[in-house]
Design an enzyme around this catalytic site. Structure first.
Site, short mmCIF file in Angstrom:
data_model
loop_
_atom_site.label_atom_id
_atom_site.label_comp_id
_atom_site.label_asym_id
_atom_site.label_seq_id
_atom_site.Cartn_x
_atom_site.Cartn_y
_atom_site.Cartn_z
N SER A 161 0.83 -1.20 0.00
CA SER A 161 0.00 0.00 0.00
C SER A 161 0.88 1.26 0.00
O SER A 161 1.70 1.44 -0.89
CB SER A 161 -0.95 -0.04 1.20
OG SER A 161 -1.94 0.95 1.12
N ASP A 253 -9.12 -4.25 -6.25
CA ASP A 253 -8.64 -3.36 -5.18
C ASP A 253 -9.52 -2.11 -5.16
O ASP A 253 -9.56 -1.35 -6.12
CB ASP A 253 -7.18 -2.98 -5.45
CG ASP A 253 -6.52 -2.27 -4.28
OD1 ASP A 253 -7.23 -1.60 -3.50
OD2 ASP A 253 -5.29 -2.38 -4.14
N HIS A 288 -7.31 -5.38 -1.92
CA HIS A 288 -6.13 -4.58 -1.56
C HIS A 288 -5.19 -5.31 -0.61
O HIS A 288 -3.98 -5.24 -0.75
CB HIS A 288 -6.61 -3.28 -0.91
CG HIS A 288 -5.50 -2.32 -0.57
ND1 HIS A 288 -4.78 -1.64 -1.53
CD2 HIS A 288 -5.00 -1.92 0.63
CE1 HIS A 288 -3.88 -0.88 -0.95
NE2 HIS A 288 -3.98 -1.02 0.36
#
Length: 357
Positions: A161, A253, A288
């Protein structure tokens, strides 16, 4: 291992739970019970026909956990079993902050000296009120490079991330980082390339009007970085990258435009002539939070936003249970292969893997 990743919170639990191991020095204890018939609730009122407790360890036997505070760092070094020295890996998590250790512990169990680094909520930030700058990450790299149990010429970086923003920035622009490889999971190269950590985060927040919500009022942030800009000053110049790069992205995501970013990274590297350094793992139906496998899937969870006025939101990460969990298994296996090839490969006879757990 569907028994593990298919687990759900007990009915009536607090919404937004996400299971994560905080103390890696103790095992995750999972009680497996068999009941008569098909039950979805009322387990506490039933007597199981049979049961067993399974221990799941993040640290293999002999792995050493070493807290690190020197140089102003807030970090933990995990050293594999054996005499060493070992290849090194800098492990960066995302925008939630804190010192997250379980991935670094697992990586050390596979033979990599792994430094889990807190860079958003470290002690130095708590004391000064200021976010860290590039020197903090370079200090972490130097710590690994100079450690007697680490092969200083064989260091990689892994980010998830927001951690990918830092990983790519340091890999391309830092004069200190001399990486053998980089792994970027569920992230993007989009950022003001001259910006500090604070300025990068501010640039994201400036697009907060692009925030969306689904029917359950879960936050969708992926549009904050869309469309992928054409302005070269707003994205890392991946065409300058000189080490192998592995991108791992989920095509569902809902937090970051990881798939769109990977497409642009590929195009940029093709134009620059360093496309041969790129490997992309793209998974339909994955969200994600692509993490080490065999842990309960969380399509959405509560998330605390850092800042002077912290607040907790329910964030949609995306992904479908089976597809996402299969992606985690495949990505983890291929990530370990990528790291072994680039950190253990070559002609140095001292770099030999000590664990294949």
């Amino acid at each position: 291992m569907g028994l593990m990743w298919s687990q759900r919170p007990v009915p009536g639990s607090k919404p937004g739970l996400r299971m994560r191991k905080t103390n890696v020095q103790t095992p995750m204890e999972v009680t497996i019970s068999v009941y008569r018939g098909h039950l979805t609730k009322g387990f506490a009122d039933q007597v199981p026909l049979a049961g067993a407790v399974v221990e799941r360890w993040y640290m293999a036997p002999g792995v050493r956990r070493v807290p690190v505070t020197e140089g102003g760092l807030t970090a933990t070094l995990f050293l594999p079993s054996g005499p060493g020295p070992f290849p090194g890996l800098l492990d960066l998590w995302g925008g939630g902050g804190k010192l997250v250790e379980y991935r670094a512990a697992l990586l050390a169990s596979h033979g990599f000296a792994s430094l889990a680094l807190d860079y958003l909520t470290p002690q130095i930030t708590k004391e000064t009120g200021k976010m860290v700058d590039n020197h903090y990450f370079e200090a972490a790299y130097r710590f690994l490079e100079q450690h007697p149990q680490v092969l200083g010429s064989r260091i990689g970086i892994l980010g998830l991330s927001f951690g990918t923003s830092i990983a790519l920035k340091m890999a391309v622009y830092s004069q200190v980082f001399k990486l053998r490889c980089a792994v970027c999971i569920s992230g993007s190269h989009v950022q003001p390339i001259e910006g500090s950590v604070q300025q990068i985060m501010t640039s994201f927040h400036n697009n907060v009007d692009k925030t969306r919500f689904n029917m359950e009022q879960q936050v969708i942030w992926r549009d904050l970085l869309l469309p992928i800009p054409a302005d070269p000053s707003l994205k890392v110049e991946v065409g300058r990258l000189r080490c192998p790069l592995l991108l791992v992205v989920g095509e569902d995501d809902q937090n970051w435009p990881a798939h769109e970013s990977a497409v642009d990274v590929k195009e940029m590297m093709q134009r620059a002539g360093n496309y041969h350094l790129l490997t992309v793992l793209s998974y339909p139906g994955a969200g994600h939070l692509i993490e080490p496998p065999f842990t309960p899937f969380a399509r959405a969870s509560s998330y605390k936003i850092l800042g002077t006025a912290p607040q907790t939101l329910m964030v949609l990460w995306g992904g479908e249970t089976v597809a996402h969990c299969r992606a985690q298994e495949d990505a983890w296996r291929k990530t370990l292969v990528f790291l072994r090839e680039n950190l253990y490969g070559g002609t140095n006879p001292r770099a030999t893997a000590s664990s294949h757990l």
